[in-house]
Design a protein around this motif. Structure first.
Motif, PDB file in Angstrom:
ATOM      1  N   ASN A   1      -5.423  -3.732  -9.998  1.00 22.26           N
ATOM      2  CA  ASN A   1      -6.421  -3.948 -11.093  1.00 22.26           C
ATOM      3  C   ASN A   1      -7.548  -4.608 -11.356  1.00 22.26           C
ATOM      4  O   ASN A   1      -8.714  -4.334 -12.009  1.00 22.26           O
ATOM      5  N   ALA A   2      -8.068  -5.714 -10.640  1.00 25.44           N
ATOM      6  CA  ALA A   2      -8.785  -6.394 -10.099  1.00 25.44           C
ATOM      7  C   ALA A   2     -10.139  -5.489  -9.596  1.00 25.44           C
ATOM      8  O   ALA A   2     -11.136  -5.219 -10.648  1.00 25.44           O
ATOM      9  N   LYS A   3      -9.420  -5.010  -8.979  1.00 30.31           N
ATOM     10  CA  LYS A   3     -10.750  -3.909  -8.239  1.00 30.31           C
ATOM     11  C   LYS A   3     -11.470  -2.703  -9.273  1.00 30.31           C
ATOM     12  O   LYS A   3     -12.111  -2.199  -9.730  1.00 30.31           O
ATOM     13  N   SER A   4     -10.208  -2.206  -9.921  1.00 33.71           N
ATOM     14  CA  SER A   4     -10.291  -0.875 -11.584  1.00 33.71           C
ATOM     15  C   SER A   4     -11.029  -1.623 -11.983  1.00 33.71           C
ATOM     16  O   SER A   4     -12.352  -1.268 -12.332  1.00 33.71           O
ATOM     17  N   PHE A   5     -11.281  -3.030 -12.721  1.00 32.20           N
ATOM     18  CA  PHE A   5     -12.054  -3.865 -13.269  1.00 32.20           C
ATOM     19  C   PHE A   5     -13.911  -4.119 -12.815  1.00 32.20           C
ATOM     20  O   PHE A   5     -14.027  -3.646 -13.548  1.00 32.20           O
ATOM     21  N   LEU A   6     -13.482  -4.605 -11.384  1.00 28.26           N
ATOM     22  CA  LEU A   6     -15.180  -5.024 -10.773  1.00 28.26           C
ATOM     23  C   LEU A   6     -15.487  -2.948 -10.626  1.00 28.26           C
ATOM     24  O   LEU A   6     -16.695  -3.141 -11.018  1.00 28.26           O
ATOM     25  N   THR A   7     -15.100  -2.028 -10.214  1.00 27.70           N
ATOM     26  CA  THR A   7     -15.676  -1.041 -10.585  1.00 27.70           C
ATOM     27  C   THR A   7     -16.287  -0.144 -11.987  1.00 27.70           C
ATOM     28  O   THR A   7     -17.321  -0.025 -11.725  1.00 27.70           O
ATOM     29  N   PHE A   8     -15.772  -0.708 -13.391  1.00 29.43           N
ATOM     30  CA  PHE A   8     -15.784  -0.078 -14.053  1.00 29.43           C
ATOM     31  C   PHE A   8     -16.833  -1.031 -14.701  1.00 29.43           C
ATOM     32  O   PHE A   8     -17.799  -0.693 -15.270  1.00 29.43           O
TER      33      PHE A   8
ATOM     34  N   LEU B   1      -2.500   1.351 -16.830  1.00 33.28           N
ATOM     35  CA  LEU B   1      -0.886   1.473 -17.329  1.00 33.28           C
ATOM     36  C   LEU B   1       0.049   2.129 -16.480  1.00 33.28           C
ATOM     37  O   LEU B   1       1.441   2.133 -15.955  1.00 33.28           O
ATOM     38  N   ARG B   2      -0.746   3.085 -15.312  1.00 35.95           N
ATOM     39  CA  ARG B   2       0.275   3.431 -13.726  1.00 35.95           C
ATOM     40  C   ARG B   2       0.376   2.065 -13.005  1.00 35.95           C
ATOM     41  O   ARG B   2       0.144   2.175 -12.106  1.00 35.95           O
ATOM     42  N   GLN B   3       1.491   1.402 -13.663  1.00 35.84           N
ATOM     43  CA  GLN B   3       2.185   0.296 -12.633  1.00 35.84           C
ATOM     44  C   GLN B   3       3.125   1.133 -11.482  1.00 35.84           C
ATOM     45  O   GLN B   3       3.601   2.006 -11.535  1.00 35.84           O
ATOM     46  N   PRO B   4       3.211   0.234  -9.387  1.00 36.81           N
ATOM     47  CA  PRO B   4       4.354   1.058  -9.319  1.00 36.81           C
ATOM     48  C   PRO B   4       5.375   1.243  -9.956  1.00 36.81           C
ATOM     49  O   PRO B   4       6.284   0.418 -10.688  1.00 36.81           O
TER      50      PRO B   4
ATOM     51  N   PRO C   1       0.939  -1.306  -0.095  1.00 34.54           N
ATOM     52  CA  PRO C   1       0.102   0.162  -0.117  1.00 34.54           C
ATOM     53  C   PRO C   1       0.881   1.630  -0.053  1.00 34.54           C
ATOM     54  O   PRO C   1       0.374   2.829  -0.233  1.00 34.54           O
ATOM     55  N   HIS C   2       2.274   1.272   0.189  1.00 35.32           N
ATOM     56  CA  HIS C   2       2.868   2.931  -0.019  1.00 35.32           C
ATOM     57  C   HIS C   2       3.602   2.570  -0.907  1.00 35.32           C
ATOM     58  O   HIS C   2       4.435   3.494  -0.571  1.00 35.32           O
ATOM     59  N   GLN C   3       3.890   2.072  -1.464  1.00 34.77           N
ATOM     60  CA  GLN C   3       4.483   1.790  -3.018  1.00 34.77           C
ATOM     61  C   GLN C   3       3.936   2.979  -3.729  1.00 34.77           C
ATOM     62  O   GLN C   3       2.347   3.571  -3.569  1.00 34.77           O
ATOM     63  N   ARG C   4       5.465   3.347  -3.752  1.00 31.83           N
ATOM     64  CA  ARG C   4       4.631   5.062  -5.149  1.00 31.83           C
ATOM     65  C   ARG C   4       4.632   4.668  -6.647  1.00 31.83           C
ATOM     66  O   ARG C   4       5.207   3.357  -7.022  1.00 31.83           O
ATOM     67  N   LEU C   5       3.414   4.946  -7.187  1.00 32.04           N
ATOM     68  CA  LEU C   5       3.024   4.429  -8.362  1.00 32.04           C
ATOM     69  C   LEU C   5       4.098   5.554  -9.563  1.00 32.04           C
ATOM     70  O   LEU C   5       4.979   6.585  -9.204  1.00 32.04           O
TER      71      LEU C   5
ATOM     72  N   LEU D   1      -8.280   4.181  -7.289  1.00 31.45           N
ATOM     73  CA  LEU D   1      -7.269   4.076  -7.670  1.00 31.45           C
ATOM     74  C   LEU D   1      -5.542   4.606  -8.684  1.00 31.45           C
ATOM     75  O   LEU D   1      -5.325   3.976  -8.352  1.00 31.45           O
ATOM     76  N   PHE D   2      -6.506   5.494  -9.399  1.00 30.53           N
ATOM     77  CA  PHE D   2      -5.451   5.568 -10.329  1.00 30.53           C
ATOM     78  C   PHE D   2      -4.417   6.886  -9.468  1.00 30.53           C
ATOM     79  O   PHE D   2      -3.153   6.875  -9.947  1.00 30.53           O
ATOM     80  N   VAL D   3      -4.483   7.312  -8.170  1.00 27.71           N
ATOM     81  CA  VAL D   3      -3.586   8.398  -7.680  1.00 27.71           C
ATOM     82  C   VAL D   3      -2.550   7.079  -6.551  1.00 27.71           C
ATOM     83  O   VAL D   3      -1.760   7.423  -5.932  1.00 27.71           O
ATOM     84  N   TYR D   4      -3.863   6.005  -6.465  1.00 29.39           N
ATOM     85  CA  TYR D   4      -3.007   5.359  -4.387  1.00 29.39           C
ATOM     86  C   TYR D   4      -2.486   3.490  -5.424  1.00 29.39           C
ATOM     87  O   TYR D   4      -3.598   3.373  -6.106  1.00 29.39           O
ATOM     88  N   TYR D   5      -1.855   3.898  -4.669  1.00 28.18           N
ATOM     89  CA  TYR D   5      -1.272   1.782  -4.818  1.00 28.18           C
ATOM     90  C   TYR D   5      -2.297   1.383  -3.792  1.00 28.18           C
ATOM     91  O   TYR D   5      -2.010   1.157  -2.151  1.00 28.18           O
ATOM     92  N   THR D   6      -3.010   0.217  -4.039  1.00 25.07           N
ATOM     93  CA  THR D   6      -3.671  -0.956  -3.257  1.00 25.07           C
ATOM     94  C   THR D   6      -3.532  -2.080  -3.696  1.00 25.07           C
ATOM     95  O   THR D   6      -3.100  -2.461  -5.127  1.00 25.07           O
ATOM     96  N   GLY D   7      -3.862  -2.930  -3.227  1.00 30.59           N
ATOM     97  CA  GLY D   7      -4.041  -4.652  -3.030  1.00 30.59           C
ATOM     98  C   GLY D   7      -4.666  -4.834  -4.242  1.00 30.59           C
ATOM     99  O   GLY D   7      -5.175  -4.767  -4.060  1.00 30.59           O
TER     100      GLY D   7
END
Length: 308
Positions: A254-261, A296-299, A182-186, A245-251
């Motif tokens: 990618n799966a969360k972004s697809f579910l949100t979409f 596309l915006r990875q750690p 969760p603390h990784q920079r993107l 999700l675009f601004v912060y890294y979470t576990g």
């Protein structure tokens, strides 16, 4: 004989090879090392930014920075300080030559194969150490390696059934503690990413306004359906969560972004009677675009901090 044998440039998030030197050695030892290269490429996102793998007569060294890893194979007696200076030189040239957008959106393997020319020239210079003429400060590099030595990967670790997953949150030799996910920079924000963020906020605001209007209509007309209000507010929450999700890294980002979409699509399907086709198309397209930008915006890999 002490020498560099081959080198390659690999994308960290998925191990896609971006460029590599042309290898003519087809010996059994080299073939085995190429297998190690492929195995390491799949684990780069779980490893520190500077590592060494000793494989009998050969060593594999690599550094990772800004989502790209630079790997090299050398004989076991090749000086470590020169090996990491070589990798650092590859890194500086690659970052200067190619922007992060091209690196992140690359699909085809070895799409930067022309970088092989620079790899070959640099490899020749480093293999001729007597005439090696660079501006390297070897003293600084030696000090850096002593203070923060590369993590030593064992062959048994590489071949273990669970890979390196048990190391992802632990402590590596000479690298300190790896920060939790969760603390990784993107990676740095790109222009398409900014556009998607603003459009997601706009969609969220539009859903919120329509939601309040639906509440007013519900209070004035008892026959109105309250489920429309829920759909509007769920759409608002989904758009705002995409921004998060675009601004912060979470576990499971990618799966969360697809579910949100998926939630955005379901809400718009339910609101089909209250929106025209252009409005529906706009909301769904923005949701898809934001999902792509999150993907596309990875750690971001940790930049090597040694001065060469």
């Amino acid at each position: 004989m002490s020498m560099i044998l081959s080198a390659s440039v690999v994308r960290v998030r998925d191990g896609l090879p971006l460029s590599a030197s042309t290898d003519y050695d087809q010996s059994a030892g080299m073939q085995e090392c190429r297998k190690y290269f492929k195995m390491l490429s799949k684990k780069l996102s779980q490893l520190p930014d500077r590592c060494t793998l000793k494989t009998g007569q050969y060593n594999i060294n690599f550094i990772s920075s800004l989502g790209v890893s630079y790997m090299m194979l050398c004989t076991e007696n090749y000086p470590s300080v020169l090996a990491f200076c070589f990798l650092d030189e590859l890194q500086k040239e690659f970052i200067t030559t190619y922007n992060m957008m091209k690196t992140n959106t690359a699909i085809r393997p070895y799409c930067f194969i022309e970088f092989d020319n620079f790899i070959q020239r640099t490899k020749q210079r480093y293999n001729n150490t007597r005439s090696l003429s660079t501006k390297m400060n070897l003293v600084d590099m030696q000090t850096e390696i002593k203070l923060r030595p590369p993590y030593q990967i064992s062959v048994s670790e590489l071949g273990s059934a669970n890979g390196f997953s048990h190391l992802s949150g632990g402590e590596y030799k000479g690298t300190g503690k790896i920060s939790a996910a969760p603390h990784q920079r993107l990676e740095p924000v790109t222009l398409p990413g900014i556009v998607s963020f603003v459009l997601s906020l706009l969609c969220g605001a539009l859903n919120l306004i329509r939601g309040f209007h639906a509440i007013e209509s519900l209070l004035q007309n008892e026959g109105e359906d309250f489920s429309y209000v829920i759909a509007f507010f769920l759409g608002t929450a989904a758009c705002l969560y995409q921004c998060y999700l675009f601004v912060y890294y979470t576990g499971w980002r990618n799966a969360k972004s697809f579910l949100t979409f998926g939630l955005i699509c379901l809400c718009n399907m339910y609101l089909y009677e209250l929106r025209n086709l252009w409005q529906l198309f706009f909301h769904v397209t923005v949701g898809a675009f934001s999902t792509l930008q999150i993907r596309l915006r990875q750690p971001q890999g940790k930049s090597p901090d040694y001065n060469v």
